[in-house]
Structures are given as structure tokens and as C-alpha cells.
Design an enzyme around this catalytic site. Structure first.
Site, PDB file in Angstrom:
ATOM      1  CG  ASP A  43     -42.012 -29.765  70.674  1.00 15.65           C
ATOM      2  OD1 ASP A  43     -42.940 -30.308  69.903  1.00 15.65           O
ATOM      3  OD2 ASP A  43     -41.070 -29.132  70.199  1.00 15.65           O
ATOM      4  CG  HIS A  44     -41.777 -32.866  67.223  1.00 18.23           C
ATOM      5  ND1 HIS A  44     -42.429 -33.276  66.224  1.00 18.23           N
ATOM      6  CD2 HIS A  44     -41.646 -31.314  67.223  1.00 18.23           C
ATOM      7  CE1 HIS A  44     -42.829 -31.960  65.522  1.00 18.23           C
ATOM      8  NE2 HIS A  44     -42.462 -31.244  66.296  1.00 18.23           N
ATOM      9  CG  HIS A  60     -39.670 -27.830  62.976  1.00 20.77           C
ATOM     10  ND1 HIS A  60     -39.803 -29.213  62.560  1.00 20.77           N
ATOM     11  CD2 HIS A  60     -40.737 -27.759  63.961  1.00 20.77           C
ATOM     12  CE1 HIS A  60     -40.931 -29.876  63.585  1.00 20.77           C
ATOM     13  NE2 HIS A  60     -41.463 -28.701  64.049  1.00 20.77           N
ATOM     14  CG  HIS A  81     -45.629 -28.575  65.258  1.00 19.77           C
ATOM     15  ND1 HIS A  81     -44.666 -29.031  66.014  1.00 19.77           N
ATOM     16  CD2 HIS A  81     -46.736 -28.969  65.757  1.00 19.77           C
ATOM     17  CE1 HIS A  81     -45.226 -29.775  66.806  1.00 19.77           C
ATOM     18  NE2 HIS A  81     -46.431 -29.842  66.959  1.00 19.77           N
ATOM     19  CD  GLU A  91     -38.707 -28.282  66.822  1.00 24.47           C
ATOM     20  OE1 GLU A  91     -38.912 -27.063  66.746  1.00 24.47           O
ATOM     21  OE2 GLU A  91     -39.465 -29.082  66.962  1.00 24.47           O
ATOM     22  CG  ASN A 140     -45.393 -26.179  69.027  1.00 19.27           C
ATOM     23  OD1 ASN A 140     -46.356 -25.873  69.747  1.00 19.27           O
ATOM     24  ND2 ASN A 140     -44.903 -27.472  68.700  1.00 19.27           N
TER      25      ASN A 140
HETATM   26 ZN    ZN Z   1     -42.726 -29.098  65.723  1.00 17.70          ZN
END
Ligand code: ZN
Length: 343
Positions: free
Chosen positions: A95-96, A212, A249, A169, A271
């Protein structure tokens, strides 16, 4: 099935976009949460993605080691072994990863994949996200284009982000002035730069007001029509083969209509982290409240080993999280659509 190979993964993405469904991309931080995803996907006969954030990876390596590469590789190796026991395909994703963390997370993981490929082994991960959304678009795409060339050589799929997902997040918080809505002009530039890497595959997290975390209804103003505008613009300029594979997201708490609308515009992965975190912890909380005098040694008593054995509540947590994964597969319309065919 073993983790989806590149050909299968690309087929998963194509089938989802053409068939208007999306895969759950569920964040995990441990063997138990990874097993919960496999269980939930298998019970819904849905393919999907297991993904690991930088913070989740550091956690998985142990609190005194905090090595993101070690933690991510450990979970990935477990999934490579365990997934073979489930009748679905799963892809492994990170992820990110912001530009300043590429050297400490994604690039060492790509090196591990390169070593494995040289030894005739399958890739460690199927795809990685580079999140350059905090950078000016040109810098974001300069880095993304270089990565995509290397990813293409190694049959890896790249996810990039254009526009900023709001909220917080993994301790990374979007700034208040962040650009929460991607524009068609931005995504045309993405296509111009990245489609130049012929044959490479990438996913685009284009933002349409997503945030998020989870908020009370009314707080988040999603505009899925932005995704349609971006797709229309890219098809107009470059033709249908340039249609994006989009990622949603910050989908926790979104209305089902908004999710379905986003899928209709080409979202192939959503996600999910906050909602599965809650499902996991909800079961643990229930166990602790119900068995208060068993999990604790109250008033000189000895407690009840059966209730404080971590397996007792972690298996409840696994089952509860798996149920939430099943709900995600239903919501995203991936349930029953696994590409795996029993021999
Ligand atoms: Zn994300």
C-alpha cells in the site's frame, strides 16, 4: 491456489473492469489477519488482494526490529504457502509508499523479487503502490515512469495516486489544502507519461473526495462522476485501450450506491482497512467483556486459561474479519467470480 502469477493477475483486472466488479484489497498486519482474508475470499469464491502498508509491515517484523522489508516479506512468504490451500486467487500488494520511503520499502522488495526471478521463483509481491500524490504531478510521474519501466521488466503491476486521499492512514495525514478531486487534465497527463511504457500495467488511484478512516454519514462528499469524466477524457484522446484500471481508497463507510457507481466507471480494486480492523477488534472486545473473570485474575482467583489463551479470541477475530471480507466481496460483486477452476 498459489498467489496469482502476472498473467492471472492481469486477467483478474481485465475481467473485473469488463464485468463491472472490483476486488477487495484488504490490509493485513499479521498471519492471523492474512488468514482471515484468505478464509473470507475462499468462502465467497472471490479472488482478491492481500496488502501491507509501511506501518503494517514494520509492525509485522516485531516491535524491537521494526524492519518494513522483513515484515512485508514474512507475511508475503506465509501467503505464498498458505494461499495454495484455498480455492481462489490472491494477489500480494503493498500500500501507500511515499517517495521518501521508496528506498526503505518498495525498492528493496522489488530487489527481492528480482533475486527470486533470477532463481526461478515466483515474484514476492504482485504489485506495489508508489504514492507521489503529495508531489507536483510532474515529479510524481517522473518517479512513476522510472518505476514502471523496472516493474514491467519484472512482471510487476504499479499503482500510483493522482490527487490526494483525505484523512489519515498509518500516521500519514493529508494536508487541509490537499487536492481531494483529481481532474481529467491530470489523468490525461498520467496516460501520456505512463502509456509510453509499452505493455506495462498500472493501476490509478484517482481521487474523488475519498477520505481514509471512517466518519459519520454526511461528512464525506464523494463525487464518483469525476472518475467517469477522467475515463471519458482518456478514451476521447487515446482510444478505448487507454481506459484506466482505477483504485478506490478510503472506501470505509461509503454508501453501496457510490461504490457501485465507482465500479461502473472502472474501479477494479477497493481498499479496505478501517472496516476490517473494526470487525477484528469487535470480536476481541466481545470475548473480553463476556469472559471478564476468565481473562483476568480477579480477587485472587486464577482466571480461566481457556479464555486467556490468545488462540481463543484470535480465532474469533479471524472469523469476524473473514465475515467482513465476505461482505466486501458481495458489495464489490466479486463473490462467486473466482477465476480459479478446480482440477
Ligand atoms: Zn489509501
Amino acid at each position: 491456489m498459489p498467489v496469482a502469477d502476472y498473467k492471472t493477475y492481469c486477467e483478474m483486472l481485465d475481467k473485473a473492469r469488463d464485468g463491472r466488479y472490483a476486488y477487495p484489497g484488504i490490509n493485513v498486519t499479521s498471519l492471523t489477519t492474512a488468514n482471515a482474508v484468505l478464509k473470507g475470499l475462499a468462502e465467497s469464491r472471490s479472488d482478491g488482494l492481500i496488502q501491507i502498508s509501511t506501518g503494517g509491515a514494520a509492525f509485522a517484523s516485531g516491535s524491537s526490529v521494526k524492519d518494513m522489508v522483513l515484515g512485508a516479506a514474512s507475511i508475503a512468504e506465509h501467503v505464498h504457502r498458505a494461499a495454495a490451500r484455498y480455492p481462489i486467487y490472491v494477489a500480494l500488494h503493498t500500500d501507500h509508499c511515499q517517495a521518501d520511503k521508496l528506498d526503505k520499502f518498495v525498492l528493496p522488495l522489488v530487489e527481492l523479487t528480482e533475486q527470486r526471478r533470477a532463481a526461478g521463483l515466483p515474484n514476492l509481491f504482485s504489485s506495489h503502490m508508489f504514492d507521489g500524490s503529495a508531489l507536483p504531478l510532474k515529479e510524481n510521474l517522473d518517479i512513476a515512469e522510472k518505476l514502471l519501466e523496472r516493474f514491467h521488466r519484472n512482471q510487476l503491476v504499479l499503482e500510483i495516486e493522482c490527487g490526494v486521499v483525505g484523512g489519515e492512514e498509518d500516521g500519514v495525514k493529508a494536508s487541509a489544502s490537499a487536492k481531494l478531486y483529481t481532474t481529467p487534465e491530470d489523468t490525461l497527463e498520467v496516460a501520456r507519461r505512463l502509456n509510453a511504457v509499452t505493455g506495462a500495467r498500472y493501476l490509478l488511484a484517482a481521487t474523488f473526495g475519498n477520505v481514509h478512516g471512517v466518519y459519520k454519514p454526511g461528512h464525506v462528499k464523494l463525487k464518483p462522476s469525476i472518475l467517469k469524466d477522467c475515463q471519458d477524457a482518456v478514451v476521447h484522446k487515446y482510444g478505448r485501450e487507454a481506459l484506466f484500471y482505477l483504485v478506490f481508497h478510503g472506501g470505509s463507510g461509503s454508501a453501496i450506491e457510490e461504490i457501485h457507481e465507482a465500479i461502473d466507471y472502472g474501479v477494479v480494486k477497493m481498499n479496505i482497512d478501517t472496516d476490517t480492523q473494526y470487525a477484528f477488534t469487535r470480536a476481541v472486545a466481545d470475548h473480553m467483556f463476556r469472559n471478564y473473570d476468565g481473562v483476568l485474575k480477579v480477587d485472587g482467583e486464577v482466571g480461566d486459561k481457556k479464555t486467556y489463551d490468545p488462540r481463543s479470541y484470535l480465532s474469533l477475530a479471524e472469523a469476524s474479519m473473514a465475515e467482513r471480507v465476505k461482505k466486501a466481496a458481495e458489495d464489490l460483486k466479486s463473490a462467486g467470480k473466482t477465476l480459479f477452476k478446480a482440477a
